[in-house]
Design a protein around this motif. Structure first.
Motif, PDB file in Angstrom:
ATOM      1  N   ILE A  92       0.840  -1.205   0.000  1.00  0.00           N
ATOM      2  CA  ILE A  92       0.000   0.000   0.000  1.00  0.00           C
ATOM      3  C   ILE A  92       0.871   1.249   0.000  1.00  0.00           C
ATOM      4  CG2 ILE A  92      -1.975  -1.125   1.110  1.00  0.00           C
ATOM      5  CD1 ILE A  92      -1.196   0.239   3.731  1.00  0.00           C
ATOM      6  N   ASP A  93       0.256   2.358  -0.349  1.00  0.00           N
ATOM      7  CA  ASP A  93       0.962   3.634  -0.426  1.00  0.00           C
ATOM      8  C   ASP A  93       1.481   4.064   0.943  1.00  0.00           C
ATOM      9  OD1 ASP A  93       0.359   3.817  -3.145  1.00  0.00           O
ATOM     10  OD2 ASP A  93      -1.556   4.822  -2.737  1.00  0.00           O
ATOM     11  N   GLU A  94       2.572   4.805   0.914  1.00  0.00           N
ATOM     12  CA  GLU A  94       3.204   5.271   2.154  1.00  0.00           C
ATOM     13  C   GLU A  94       2.272   6.079   3.036  1.00  0.00           C
ATOM     14  OE1 GLU A  94       7.067   7.079   2.253  1.00  0.00           O
ATOM     15  OE2 GLU A  94       7.746   5.790   0.609  1.00  0.00           O
ATOM     16  N   GLU A  95       1.268   6.723   2.464  1.00  0.00           N
ATOM     17  CA  GLU A  95       0.372   7.553   3.266  1.00  0.00           C
ATOM     18  C   GLU A  95      -0.394   6.740   4.303  1.00  0.00           C
ATOM     19  OE1 GLU A  95      -3.535   8.792   1.264  1.00  0.00           O
ATOM     20  OE2 GLU A  95      -2.271   8.194  -0.433  1.00  0.00           O
ATOM     21  N   PHE A  96      -0.421   5.404   4.163  1.00  0.00           N
ATOM     22  CA  PHE A  96      -1.124   4.550   5.103  1.00  0.00           C
ATOM     23  C   PHE A  96      -0.184   3.812   6.063  1.00  0.00           C
ATOM     24  CE2 PHE A  96      -3.896   4.657   1.308  1.00  0.00           C
ATOM     25  CZ  PHE A  96      -4.986   5.302   1.881  1.00  0.00           C
ATOM     26  N   HIS A  97       1.116   3.997   5.923  1.00  0.00           N
ATOM     27  CA  HIS A  97       2.088   3.249   6.730  1.00  0.00           C
ATOM     28  C   HIS A  97       2.012   3.577   8.217  1.00  0.00           C
ATOM     29  CE1 HIS A  97       4.992   2.085   3.227  1.00  0.00           C
ATOM     30  NE2 HIS A  97       3.736   1.793   2.974  1.00  0.00           N
ATOM     31  N   HIS A  98       1.430   4.703   8.580  1.00  0.00           N
ATOM     32  CA  HIS A  98       1.309   5.090   9.991  1.00  0.00           C
ATOM     33  C   HIS A  98       0.194   4.316  10.702  1.00  0.00           C
ATOM     34  CE1 HIS A  98      -1.932   7.388   8.201  1.00  0.00           C
ATOM     35  NE2 HIS A  98      -2.461   7.478   9.413  1.00  0.00           N
ATOM     36  N   ILE A  99      -0.664   3.645   9.944  1.00  0.00           N
ATOM     37  CA  ILE A  99      -1.791   2.932  10.539  1.00  0.00           C
ATOM     38  C   ILE A  99      -1.283   1.621  11.138  1.00  0.00           C
ATOM     39  CG2 ILE A  99      -4.018   1.837  10.105  1.00  0.00           C
ATOM     40  CD1 ILE A  99      -4.408   3.842   7.819  1.00  0.00           C
ATOM     41  N   GLY A 100      -1.552   1.418  12.419  1.00  0.00           N
ATOM     42  CA  GLY A 100      -1.097   0.206  13.093  1.00  0.00           C
ATOM     43  C   GLY A 100      -1.813  -1.036  12.577  1.00  0.00           C
ATOM     44  N   GLU A 101      -1.217  -2.178  12.860  1.00  0.00           N
ATOM     45  CA  GLU A 101      -1.720  -3.457  12.347  1.00  0.00           C
ATOM     46  C   GLU A 101      -2.253  -4.348  13.468  1.00  0.00           C
ATOM     47  OE1 GLU A 101      -0.080  -7.414   9.972  1.00  0.00           O
ATOM     48  OE2 GLU A 101       1.182  -5.622  10.066  1.00  0.00           O
TER      49      GLU A 101
END
Length: 181
Positions: A92-101
């Protein structure tokens, strides 16, 4: 589910039982998915989950949290929440990398399909909501889990065709916590 189920934060005393849970459930999951021959992948997955547990327990500022489900005092399931994992980051795009898993959802084979996984998820989402977390990601390459996640979380945000080989897609969900608590 039985009223004898408790959902608790993982403690140092639970470490060995959580390790054993991964040693049993991960090979079982690979076998169920027709992947039992991937011995090195199974070994690596178990080692990674153990590392996550160690990190959550031993690092003062760990950003990984675990909850465990116990039945009559015995650990029967786990769920974790931590930083977005490498498979999600690759897809996924970097703009979503801050969302925890939300991840590491494993329930011992004899206790699957009894609502324990749902209880673990609900408990983790409640904890995250209390902390002010508003969204989470979730991913899976396991076909059996993908069916469950579609039922529980709707259609995935992204499907990466043949990510795990021909006919083995990877699915990623991006969800708002308020939609599930």
């Amino acid at each position: 589910m039985s009223k004898n189920i408790t959902i608790e934060k993982l403690t140092t005393e639970d470490k060995t039982s959580a390790y054993k849970l991964f040693e049993k459930t991960i090979p079982h999951t690979f076998n169920k998915e027709g992947l039992a021959s991937l011995k090195e992948d199974i070994k690596n997955e178990i080692a990674y989950k153990k590392w996550m547990i160690d990190n959550s327990l031993e690092l003062e500022n760990s950003n990984i949290d675990f909850l465990i489900a116990k039945l009559n005092g015995n650990t029967v399931g786990t769920v974790s929440f931590g930083p977005c994992g490498s498979d999600i980051k690759r897809c996924i795009d970097e703009e979503f990398h801050h969302i925890g898993e939300l991840g590491s959802l494993f329930v011992l084979p004899d206790y699957q399909n009894k609502g324990i996984g749902s209880e673990l998820i609900n408990a983790m989402l409640t904890e995250l909501h209390k902390k002010g977390v508003r969204e989470f990601s979730l991913d899976s390459g396991y076909k059996s889990a993908q069916k469950i996640w579609r039922r529980k979380f709707g259609e995935p945000f992204k499907i990466v065709k043949d990510y795990w080989g021909t006919g083995s897609d990877h699915m990623i969900w991006l969800c708002k916590i308020e939609d599930f608590i």
